[in-house]
Design a protein around this motif. Structure first.
Motif, PDB file in Angstrom:
ATOM      1  N   UNK A  67      35.880  35.341  40.833  1.00  0.00           N
ATOM      2  CA  UNK A  67      35.777  36.788  40.604  1.00  0.00           C
ATOM      3  C   UNK A  67      36.932  37.561  41.228  1.00  0.00           C
ATOM      4  N   UNK A  68      37.895  36.828  41.772  1.00  0.00           N
ATOM      5  CA  UNK A  68      39.130  37.439  42.270  1.00  0.00           C
ATOM      6  C   UNK A  68      40.315  36.703  41.640  1.00  0.00           C
ATOM      7  N   UNK A  69      40.460  36.805  40.318  1.00  0.00           N
ATOM      8  CA  UNK A  69      41.482  36.008  39.619  1.00  0.00           C
ATOM      9  C   UNK A  69      42.897  36.347  40.074  1.00  0.00           C
ATOM     10  N   UNK A  70      43.722  35.305  40.110  1.00  0.00           N
ATOM     11  CA  UNK A  70      45.116  35.483  40.509  1.00  0.00           C
ATOM     12  C   UNK A  70      45.957  36.088  39.387  1.00  0.00           C
ATOM     13  N   UNK A  71      45.596  35.768  38.144  1.00  0.00           N
ATOM     14  CA  UNK A  71      46.449  36.118  37.008  1.00  0.00           C
ATOM     15  C   UNK A  71      45.602  36.602  35.840  1.00  0.00           C
ATOM     16  N   UNK A  72      46.051  37.661  35.179  1.00  0.00           N
ATOM     17  CA  UNK A  72      45.399  38.110  33.955  1.00  0.00           C
ATOM     18  C   UNK A  72      45.844  37.223  32.793  1.00  0.00           C
ATOM     19  N   UNK A  73      44.884  36.798  32.001  1.00  0.00           N
ATOM     20  CA  UNK A  73      45.194  35.951  30.842  1.00  0.00           C
ATOM     21  C   UNK A  73      45.975  36.741  29.803  1.00  0.00           C
ATOM     22  N   UNK A  74      46.985  36.086  29.228  1.00  0.00           N
ATOM     23  CA  UNK A  74      47.719  36.651  28.101  1.00  0.00           C
ATOM     24  C   UNK A  74      47.661  35.671  26.940  1.00  0.00           C
ATOM     25  N   UNK A  75      47.663  36.193  25.746  1.00  0.00           N
ATOM     26  CA  UNK A  75      47.498  35.366  24.555  1.00  0.00           C
ATOM     27  C   UNK A  75      48.576  34.291  24.475  1.00  0.00           C
TER      28      UNK A  75
END
Length: 363
Positions: A308-316
């Protein structure tokens, strides 16, 4: 008058240098022991090096001559217990001949000093002294195992199935007493390869119920992250493998040891079933579907991270690597999180569902 003519005819022959096997540096018979277990992921590309060991002679071996000498030695494959090699492309050595082993999917390359050894003698080492005497050198070669196809999990490669080598000084013009045998190299022991993967199930994530007025106050407003991690179960021990950069080593007839392992990695990618706009996953369409919001995903590369504290936002289109734990745990978490995000000026209530397909390659 008689005229006597005496013709003097003289002949000369170039002196030959006489050589023999050195008693100071006697020939060696090397049978190093290769004994280890490795995890080599099913998705490692063909041509990958899945094991390597440096092999050192136990001492110097050489030649003795009765005058100054300069002799080139050769290395040659002298026996092929598992058959003839085939030409294939490899990641570390280019396109070379790879010998089979007793296990389908595992081949072997004997090499040294950037030279690959085969049934054609390859120049390997120069023995040279400016006067009569002995000259010795210590043998140093490598043995590399190559992925040539699918490998059954638990398959055991017998090192005795590797090609045998012979190191010799061949017949050379101007010298007698040649050829001189320097060393014979074969192998013993076993290498077991584990390739099986973990089991995975569908991940059903409850994103909760949210009031439009409370959570969606403008474009970019979000709900809290929800743990959406991928759980891998019934995993094998990810022991890694000794690649070219993490080779073992062995001297003489001892057992190969040392070398850091190349860790197994999970290569993870996501494929939403709905459209993706600005890296936000669209919701399932329907007359009762919410509008003005989508789903944002985030991930971490550490299996012990708080999802719940992700390091990176997902990109397509993103693929990311997660290092597999090497502590033998049978359940592994790949941290992933999801949240709603407002992506239009006006949001309306309704169902807010979406599906994402995950893919994991074991390397």
């Amino acid at each position: 008058m008689l005229l006597a003519v005496i013709l003097g005819i003289s002949t000369s022959a170039e002196a030959m240098v006489t050589c023999k096997a050195s008693t100071a540096y006697p020939a060696e018979t090397l049978i190093p022991n290769i004994n280890t277990t490795s995890y080599a992921g099913n998705d490692l590309p063909l041509g990958s090096t899945i094991y390597d060991s440096h092999v050192n002679g136990s001492g110097m071996t050489g030649v003795s001559c009765d005058a100054s000498f300069n002799l080139k030695a050769e290395m040659v494959v002298s026996d092929m217990p598992s058959g003839a090699p085939t030409l294939m492309s490899t990641s570390a050595y280019g396109t070379v001949y790879v010998y089979p082993t007793n296990v389908s999917g595992v081949g072997v390359i004997p090499w040294g000093n950037d030279k690959r050894f085969s049934g054609t003698p390859a120049e390997y080492g120069v023995f040279s002294v400016g006067s009569a005497g002995d000259n010795g050198q210590t043998l140093l070669i490598d043995i590399s195992l190559i992925k040539t196809g699918p490998i059954a999990s638990g398959a055991t490669v017998n090192a005795s199935s590797f090609p045998h080598l012979s190191w010799d000084i061949p017949n050379t013009s101007g010298y007698t007493g040649l050829p001189v045998h320097l060393a014979s190299i074969s192998y013993t022991g076993t290498i077991q390869f584990i390739t099986r993967t973990c089991t995975t199930s569908d991940v059903n994530v409850s994103m909760g119920t949210h009031e439009i007025a409370d959570k969606f106050t403008g474009v970019g407003s979000t709900t809290d992250w929800v743990d959406s991690s991928i759980i891998l179960q019934d995993c094998p021990s990810f022991s890694g493998y000794h690649s070219l950069d993490s080779a073992q080593s062995v001297t003489g007839n001892n057992t190969a040891s040392g070398g850091n392992v190349t860790a197994t990695t999970f290569s993870v990618s996501l494929q939403p079933t709905n459209s993706v706009t600005d890296d936000i996953v669209g919701l399932d369409p329907g007359t009762d579907a919410a509008t003005g919001v989508g789903i944002q995903l985030g991930y971490s590369t550490d299996t012990d991270a708080d999802a719940t504290m992700p390091q990176t936002l997902w990109t397509s289109g993103t693929t990311w690597d997660v290092t597999a734990p090497s502590d033998g745990r049978s359940t592994v978490k790949i941290p992933l999180a999801a949240r709603y995000i407002q992506n239009a000026s006006h949001a309306t209530p309704g169902k807010a569902n979406a599906k994402v397909i995950f893919n994991i390659d074991y390397k």
